[in-house]
Design a protein around this motif. Sequence first.
Motif, short mmCIF file in Angstrom:
data_model
loop_
_atom_site.label_atom_id
_atom_site.label_comp_id
_atom_site.label_asym_id
_atom_site.label_seq_id
_atom_site.Cartn_x
_atom_site.Cartn_y
_atom_site.Cartn_z
N GLU A 81 0.75 -1.09 -0.08
CA GLU A 81 0.05 0.01 -0.06
C GLU A 81 0.87 1.19 0.02
OE1 GLU A 81 -3.14 2.08 3.07
OE2 GLU A 81 -3.43 0.08 2.67
N LYS A 82 1.97 1.29 0.78
CA LYS A 82 2.93 2.50 0.73
C LYS A 82 3.59 2.47 -0.38
CE LYS A 82 5.11 5.83 3.06
NZ LYS A 82 4.35 6.94 3.16
N MET A 83 4.03 1.50 -1.13
CA MET A 83 4.72 1.42 -2.37
C MET A 83 3.78 2.28 -3.23
SD MET A 83 6.30 -2.23 -2.09
CE MET A 83 6.87 -2.36 -4.14
N HIS A 84 2.55 1.89 -3.50
CA HIS A 84 1.57 2.45 -4.25
C HIS A 84 1.22 3.97 -3.95
CE1 HIS A 84 0.09 -0.85 -6.79
NE2 HIS A 84 0.11 -1.55 -5.81
N GLN A 85 1.25 4.35 -2.65
CA GLN A 85 1.30 5.52 -2.30
C GLN A 85 2.41 6.44 -2.86
OE1 GLN A 85 0.73 5.60 2.08
NE2 GLN A 85 -1.50 4.88 1.91
N LEU A 86 3.59 5.85 -2.82
CA LEU A 86 4.73 6.47 -3.12
C LEU A 86 4.88 6.79 -4.78
CD1 LEU A 86 7.11 4.77 -0.69
CD2 LEU A 86 6.72 7.18 -0.55
N GLN A 101 8.87 3.36 -14.11
CA GLN A 101 8.45 2.42 -14.73
C GLN A 101 8.77 1.07 -14.29
OE1 GLN A 101 6.08 2.84 -17.65
NE2 GLN A 101 5.90 4.45 -16.25
N GLN A 102 10.05 1.05 -13.83
CA GLN A 102 10.40 -0.41 -12.96
C GLN A 102 9.46 -0.54 -11.81
OE1 GLN A 102 14.73 0.11 -12.89
NE2 GLN A 102 14.94 0.07 -15.09
N ALA A 103 9.38 0.10 -11.05
CA ALA A 103 8.55 0.13 -9.91
C ALA A 103 7.34 -0.36 -10.11
CB ALA A 103 8.77 1.56 -9.04
N LEU A 104 6.49 0.40 -11.25
CA LEU A 104 5.44 -0.08 -11.55
C LEU A 104 5.25 -1.49 -11.82
CD1 LEU A 104 4.33 3.28 -13.38
CD2 LEU A 104 3.14 2.28 -11.25
N PHE A 105 5.98 -1.72 -12.65
CA PHE A 105 6.60 -3.17 -13.34
C PHE A 105 6.41 -4.28 -12.00
CE2 PHE A 105 9.12 -6.81 -14.48
CZ PHE A 105 8.47 -7.52 -15.36
N GLN A 106 7.27 -3.65 -11.00
CA GLN A 106 7.55 -4.53 -9.65
C GLN A 106 6.25 -4.83 -9.19
OE1 GLN A 106 10.60 -2.98 -7.13
NE2 GLN A 106 9.71 -4.58 -5.55
N TRP A 114 -0.50 -9.52 -14.86
CA TRP A 114 0.22 -9.91 -15.95
C TRP A 114 0.21 -9.08 -17.09
CZ3 TRP A 114 4.47 -11.77 -13.90
CH2 TRP A 114 4.17 -12.56 -12.62
N ASP A 115 -1.23 -8.71 -17.39
CA ASP A 115 -1.31 -7.92 -18.36
C ASP A 115 -0.73 -6.30 -18.14
OD1 ASP A 115 -2.91 -9.76 -19.94
OD2 ASP A 115 -4.55 -9.07 -18.97
N LYS A 116 -1.01 -5.94 -17.27
CA LYS A 116 0.04 -4.71 -16.76
C LYS A 116 1.26 -4.74 -16.78
CE LYS A 116 -0.29 -1.09 -13.26
NZ LYS A 116 -1.16 -0.66 -11.60
N ALA A 117 1.82 -5.88 -16.55
CA ALA A 117 3.34 -5.71 -16.32
C ALA A 117 3.67 -6.11 -17.69
CB ALA A 117 3.58 -7.27 -15.43
N LEU A 118 3.16 -6.87 -18.72
CA LEU A 118 3.68 -6.90 -19.92
C LEU A 118 3.45 -5.46 -20.61
CD1 LEU A 118 4.61 -8.87 -22.09
CD2 LEU A 118 2.40 -9.25 -22.67
N LYS A 119 2.58 -5.01 -20.51
CA LYS A 119 2.35 -3.47 -20.99
C LYS A 119 3.70 -2.56 -20.58
CE LYS A 119 -0.63 0.51 -21.53
NZ LYS A 119 -2.11 1.14 -20.90
N ILE A 120 3.85 -2.69 -19.34
CA ILE A 120 4.89 -1.79 -18.63
C ILE A 120 6.48 -2.11 -19.27
CG2 ILE A 120 6.08 -1.29 -16.56
CD1 ILE A 120 3.28 -1.41 -15.08
N LEU A 121 6.44 -3.42 -19.29
CA LEU A 121 7.70 -4.05 -19.77
C LEU A 121 7.97 -3.49 -21.21
CD1 LEU A 121 10.07 -5.95 -19.27
CD2 LEU A 121 8.89 -7.79 -19.91
#
Length: 137
Positions: A81-86, A101-106, A114-121
Amino acid sequence: KRRSFIEVVFQALINQNIENFERLSKESKKYFKEDEAIYWEIQTLLFPTKENYQQLTNFSQTVLGGIRGLFRFADSEGDFEKMHQLINSLPAKQMDTSWAQQALFQMAVQENDWDKALKILKNLKKGIISFYGLNLI
Protein backbone atom coordinates in the motif's frame (compact mmCIF):
# COMPACT_ATOMS: atom_id res chain seq x y z
CA LYS A 1 34.78 25.30 1.75
CA ARG A 2 31.45 23.66 0.90
CA ARG A 3 32.99 21.80 -2.04
CA SER A 4 35.94 20.64 0.08
CA PHE A 5 33.52 19.39 2.72
CA ILE A 6 31.57 17.41 0.11
CA GLU A 7 34.83 15.84 -1.06
CA VAL A 8 35.57 14.80 2.54
CA VAL A 9 32.11 13.22 2.81
CA PHE A 10 32.62 11.27 -0.42
CA GLN A 11 36.05 10.11 0.71
CA ALA A 12 34.57 8.84 4.00
CA LEU A 13 31.86 7.01 2.05
CA ILE A 14 34.38 5.47 -0.34
CA ASN A 15 36.56 4.31 2.53
CA GLN A 16 33.52 3.28 4.62
CA ASN A 17 35.00 5.33 7.42
CA ILE A 18 31.84 4.92 9.51
CA GLU A 19 33.29 6.42 12.69
CA ASN A 20 33.52 9.75 10.86
CA PHE A 21 29.92 9.69 9.62
CA GLU A 22 28.44 11.12 12.83
CA ARG A 23 31.06 13.88 12.97
CA LEU A 24 30.52 14.73 9.30
CA SER A 25 26.77 14.77 9.80
CA LYS A 26 27.09 17.32 12.59
CA GLU A 27 29.76 19.31 10.75
CA SER A 28 27.56 19.63 7.67
CA LYS A 29 25.48 22.20 9.60
CA LYS A 30 28.47 24.57 9.38
CA TYR A 31 28.34 24.56 5.59
CA PHE A 32 24.71 23.92 4.68
CA LYS A 33 21.32 24.93 6.02
CA GLU A 34 18.58 22.43 6.78
CA ASP A 35 16.37 24.11 4.20
CA GLU A 36 18.84 23.19 1.43
CA ALA A 37 18.42 19.97 -0.51
CA ILE A 38 22.16 19.32 -0.45
CA TYR A 39 22.13 19.19 3.35
CA TRP A 40 19.63 16.32 3.23
CA GLU A 41 21.46 14.63 0.37
CA ILE A 42 24.56 14.52 2.56
CA GLN A 43 22.57 13.26 5.55
CA THR A 44 21.00 10.54 3.41
CA LEU A 45 24.37 9.46 2.04
CA LEU A 46 25.74 9.18 5.56
CA PHE A 47 22.59 7.75 7.14
CA PRO A 48 20.07 6.29 4.65
CA THR A 49 17.10 6.37 7.02
CA LYS A 50 13.40 6.77 6.28
CA GLU A 51 13.47 10.16 7.98
CA ASN A 52 16.30 11.44 5.78
CA TYR A 53 14.66 10.12 2.61
CA GLN A 54 11.42 11.79 3.70
CA GLN A 55 13.30 15.10 3.92
CA LEU A 56 14.51 14.66 0.33
CA THR A 57 10.90 14.59 -0.84
CA ASN A 58 10.52 18.21 0.27
CA PHE A 59 12.70 19.54 -2.57
CA SER A 60 11.78 19.43 -6.25
CA GLN A 61 15.33 18.53 -7.29
CA THR A 62 15.56 15.56 -4.89
CA VAL A 63 11.95 14.31 -4.70
CA LEU A 64 12.65 11.28 -6.90
CA GLY A 65 15.63 10.24 -4.76
CA GLY A 66 13.53 10.53 -1.63
CA ILE A 67 10.69 8.51 -3.06
CA ARG A 68 13.09 5.87 -4.36
CA GLY A 69 14.58 5.45 -0.88
CA LEU A 70 11.19 5.31 0.81
CA PHE A 71 10.00 2.84 -1.85
CA ARG A 72 12.94 0.52 -1.04
CA PHE A 73 12.01 0.62 2.65
CA ALA A 74 8.34 -0.09 1.89
CA ASP A 75 9.34 -2.94 -0.44
CA SER A 76 11.64 -4.50 2.16
CA GLU A 77 8.79 -4.33 4.69
CA GLY A 78 6.26 -5.79 2.21
CA ASP A 79 4.13 -2.64 2.52
CA PHE A 80 2.53 -2.69 -0.92
CA GLU A 81 0.00 0.00 0.00
CA LYS A 82 2.83 2.39 0.87
CA MET A 83 4.62 1.47 -2.37
CA HIS A 84 1.50 2.48 -4.32
CA GLN A 85 1.15 5.72 -2.35
CA LEU A 86 4.77 6.62 -3.08
CA ILE A 87 4.52 5.93 -6.81
CA ASN A 88 1.24 7.84 -7.00
CA SER A 89 2.86 10.81 -5.26
CA LEU A 90 5.43 11.24 -8.03
CA PRO A 91 5.05 14.36 -10.13
CA ALA A 92 3.69 13.51 -13.60
CA LYS A 93 6.99 14.25 -15.36
CA GLN A 94 8.75 11.76 -13.06
CA MET A 95 6.33 8.92 -13.91
CA ASP A 96 8.10 8.36 -17.23
CA THR A 97 11.49 7.79 -15.66
CA SER A 98 12.86 4.30 -16.05
CA TRP A 99 12.93 3.88 -12.26
CA ALA A 100 9.21 4.71 -11.91
CA GLN A 101 8.35 2.34 -14.75
CA GLN A 102 10.45 -0.42 -13.19
CA ALA A 103 8.71 0.16 -9.85
CA LEU A 104 5.31 -0.04 -11.53
CA PHE A 105 6.39 -3.26 -13.25
CA GLN A 106 7.55 -4.72 -9.91
CA MET A 107 4.22 -3.86 -8.28
CA ALA A 108 2.23 -5.35 -11.19
CA VAL A 109 4.19 -8.60 -10.86
CA GLN A 110 3.62 -8.69 -7.10
CA GLU A 111 -0.12 -8.25 -7.73
CA ASN A 112 -0.09 -10.97 -10.43
CA ASP A 113 -1.42 -8.42 -12.92
CA TRP A 114 0.43 -9.91 -15.87
CA ASP A 115 -1.33 -7.82 -18.53
CA LYS A 116 -0.25 -4.62 -16.81
CA ALA A 117 3.25 -6.00 -16.24
CA LEU A 118 3.62 -6.91 -19.91
CA LYS A 119 2.40 -3.47 -21.02
CA ILE A 120 4.89 -1.75 -18.70
CA LEU A 121 7.68 -4.07 -19.84
CA LYS A 122 6.99 -3.23 -23.49
CA ASN A 123 7.11 0.49 -22.66
CA LEU A 124 10.33 0.00 -20.73
CA LYS A 125 11.84 -1.96 -23.60
CA LYS A 126 10.84 0.75 -26.10
CA GLY A 127 12.41 3.39 -23.90
CA ILE A 128 15.63 1.45 -23.59
CA ILE A 129 15.77 0.73 -27.30
CA SER A 130 15.00 4.32 -28.29
CA PHE A 131 17.66 5.47 -25.80
CA TYR A 132 20.23 3.51 -27.76
CA GLY A 133 18.85 4.77 -31.06
CA LEU A 134 17.50 1.39 -32.14
CA ASN A 135 14.03 0.72 -33.43
CA LEU A 136 13.54 -3.03 -33.11
CA ILE A 137 9.99 -3.13 -31.74
